[in-house]
Design a protein around this motif. Structure first.
Motif, mmCIF file in Angstrom:
data_model
loop_
_atom_site.group_PDB
_atom_site.id
_atom_site.type_symbol
_atom_site.label_atom_id
_atom_site.label_comp_id
_atom_site.label_asym_id
_atom_site.label_seq_id
_atom_site.Cartn_x
_atom_site.Cartn_y
_atom_site.Cartn_z
ATOM 1 N N GLY A 88 12.034 -14.007 -4.431
ATOM 2 C CA GLY A 88 11.957 -12.304 -3.426
ATOM 3 C C GLY A 88 10.901 -12.496 -2.387
ATOM 4 O O GLY A 88 11.785 -11.858 -1.396
ATOM 5 N N ARG A 140 7.399 -1.719 8.892
ATOM 6 C CA ARG A 140 7.956 -2.199 9.540
ATOM 7 C C ARG A 140 7.937 -3.810 10.816
ATOM 8 O O ARG A 140 7.006 -3.490 11.745
ATOM 9 N N ASP A 183 9.442 -15.485 1.002
ATOM 10 C CA ASP A 183 10.000 -16.564 1.668
ATOM 11 C C ASP A 183 8.727 -17.346 1.416
ATOM 12 O O ASP A 183 9.135 -18.629 1.671
ATOM 13 N N THR A 238 4.071 -9.258 9.169
ATOM 14 C CA THR A 238 4.482 -9.868 8.043
ATOM 15 C C THR A 238 3.288 -9.255 7.049
ATOM 16 O O THR A 238 2.411 -9.502 7.215
ATOM 17 N N ALA A 242 9.649 -4.942 6.024
ATOM 18 C CA ALA A 242 8.582 -6.657 6.427
ATOM 19 C C ALA A 242 9.874 -7.216 6.638
ATOM 20 O O ALA A 242 10.970 -7.184 6.614
ATOM 21 N N GLU A 243 9.328 -7.967 7.710
ATOM 22 C CA GLU A 243 9.786 -8.821 8.282
ATOM 23 C C GLU A 243 9.722 -10.230 7.705
ATOM 24 O O GLU A 243 11.078 -10.834 7.498
ATOM 25 N N ARG A 244 8.360 -10.124 7.319
ATOM 26 C CA ARG A 244 8.267 -11.700 6.190
ATOM 27 C C ARG A 244 7.294 -11.161 5.345
ATOM 28 O O ARG A 244 6.656 -10.429 5.290
ATOM 29 N N VAL A 245 7.818 -12.059 4.017
ATOM 30 C CA VAL A 245 7.107 -11.392 3.000
ATOM 31 C C VAL A 245 6.765 -13.077 2.660
ATOM 32 O O VAL A 245 7.383 -13.597 2.238
ATOM 33 N N CYS A 252 8.191 -7.337 -3.715
ATOM 34 C CA CYS A 252 8.805 -8.541 -2.637
ATOM 35 C C CYS A 252 9.747 -7.079 -2.515
ATOM 36 O O CYS A 252 10.356 -6.921 -1.578
ATOM 37 N N ASP A 253 10.323 -7.325 -3.680
ATOM 38 C CA ASP A 253 11.753 -5.791 -3.619
ATOM 39 C C ASP A 253 11.763 -5.428 -1.771
ATOM 40 O O ASP A 253 12.104 -4.180 -1.044
ATOM 41 N N ARG A 293 9.916 -4.881 1.307
ATOM 42 C CA ARG A 293 11.484 -6.097 2.615
ATOM 43 C C ARG A 293 11.898 -4.792 2.990
ATOM 44 O O ARG A 293 12.634 -4.696 3.788
ATOM 45 N N ARG A 294 12.639 -3.682 1.648
ATOM 46 C CA ARG A 294 12.621 -2.547 2.009
ATOM 47 C C ARG A 294 12.272 -1.242 2.964
ATOM 48 O O ARG A 294 13.024 -1.241 3.222
#
Length: 436
Positions: A171, A122, A173, A125, A151-154, A143-144, A147-148
């Protein structure tokens, strides 16, 4: 087109592209299994924690290596409808493949994280690492999932990514890679050594990364205790990294000199080290070059420098306690065998035995007649060029020596049973000369 020696070298090259992330709030996630050795090198370079992100490919039923989608932890799923339509796979078949892979995914999570919690992503990066990206289905799902999980930046990172896949990787950044070739049919085509990574390899790397983050470096490890620790080995001009596995009752230590592009993380050398440990031998696996030095291929073949460093490591090891307690042996693979024989020729070192596996003893040159340690040269029967080089080198040895040929083995001893045969030969030789 870039060609990688193995996943370790690929990871170190990839890490150079990510050094701007050092000192940031970063978590590195390797996609098991093959992505984890690459991710380990990235996490080490960034001084970041390492975890896995478990994703399973959904293979077309009649061609399992061809991905029609992927699933990930927490129920994440991606199905490429265009591939499903192209291959004629039915909805029922997709569901059956997903159900089977979901069972395997859950089992793998349990195997790879026994007693370990997932690292909290949470607000952080996240760098997702694989050993290569072909269709991108697995990477997209990873990546999904990240993110779920908050993660703020992937960032998706891989040594090699198919050029045609890059536009579809939406997916992440950012996407970081060493090479993106147009001609791409399999990740393995870009590696000299693409041998399988096992679950045990993954858990070991995760544990080593945990120790690094926790500061459990083992710098004070002493051969007087039962030791299984990572080490910083300070020499006069450089600090090297090693791993010492030493039973309290050990009376001998075998120091490993790795071949070109390999390292202390080499699954083959670790396998041999485990066989030696079982017969009562301590082992020290050490990288004779720093990650930065390995990027210059000339260093890999600088046998005199490698030999001098191996000799210096040996002096450091024996200085840790009463040197008379231990007998020291060398195990060298490929160019590491030449370094081992060069060091064994040092007049102030009392080396008890040397074993070369698939080695290039010929590169030790004028040092060969100076070696006094009993020397075993193990060569694959199908490695014809290296076999002749070993025969030529054997003629220059003045010490007790033997040439052992493993039938059917090629240079990497990747054929079933051949590495085990080489390890048994090494264990027998060291036991006879170091333990008797």
């Amino acid at each position: 087109m870039v060609h990688f020696t193995d996943r370790v070298q690929a990871g170190r090259l990839l890490a150079r592209q990510l050094l701007s992330l050092r000192d940031q709030d970063v978590v590195v996630l390797g996609i098991p299994r093959g992505g984890v050795p690459v991710a380990f090198e990235v996490a080490s370079a960034l001084d970041a924690p390492l975890d896995v992100i478990v994703v399973r490919k959904l293979g077309v039923p009649f061609q399992p290596e061809f991905a029609m989608g992927a699933i990930g932890e927490g129920g994440e799923e991606l199905v490429d409808e265009s591939i499903v339509a192209l291959t004629g796979v039915t909805d029922a078949e997709v569901e059956a493949v997903e159900a089977r892979e979901r069972i395997e995914l859950d089992a793998r999570v349990a195997r790879l994280r026994p007693g370990r919690d997932r690292i909290d992503l949470r607000g952080r990066t996240v760098v997702i690492v694989d050993d290569g990206v072909a269709t991108g289905a697995t990477a997209q799902v990873a990546c999904d999932v990240a993110r779920r999980l908050g993660a703020e930046r992937v960032i998706l990172a891989a040594p090699v990514i198919a050029a045609s896949t890059l536009p579809n990787l939406t997916g992440a950044d950012d996407i970081v890679y060493v090479d993106a070739p147009e001609s791409f049919w399999a990740v393995g085509q870009f590696y000299s050594d693409f041998s399988a990574t096992e679950d045990d390899d993954v858990t070991r790397l995760l544990e080593e990364a945990d120790r690094r983050i926790a500061g459990e470096s083992g710098r004070d490890a002493s051969p007087g205790t039962d030791t299984d620790a990572d080490l910083d080995i300070p020499l006069s001009d450089v600090t090297l990294r090693g791993h010492l596995h030493l039973p309290a009752s050990a009376s001998a230590v075998v120091v490993f000199a790795h071949g070109s592009g390999s390292s202390r993380h080499s699954p083959r050398n670790q396998y041999v080290a485990e066989v030696l440990y079982r017969v009562g031998l301590g082992t020290l696996l050490v990288d004779l070059l720093t990650p930065a030095e390995e990027l210059d291929r000339a260093n890999v073949f600088d046998i005199k420098m490698l030999g001098r460093r191996l000799a210096a490591v040996t002096r450091w090891l024996t200085d840790l306690s009463d040197a008379s307690r231990f007998r020291v042996g060398y195990f060298g693979a490929s160019t590491g065998a030449a370094a081992a024989l060069w060091a064994a020729g040092e007049p102030d070192l009392e080396i008890g035995a040397v074993v070369s596996r698939g080695g290039r003893p010929d590169l030790a040159g004028d040092r060969l007649p100076q070696v006094t340690a009993p020397t075993l040269l193990i060569v694959g029967g199908a490695d014809l060029t290296v076999l002749e080089l070993n025969r030529d080198a054997q003629r220059l040895l003045r010490c007790e020596n033997r040439l052992a040929v493993v039938p059917g083995a090629t240079h990497l001893f990747s054929e079933p049973g051949t590495l085990g045969a080489a390890a048994d030969l090494a264990a027998e030789w060291f036991a006879r000369h170091l333990l008797s």
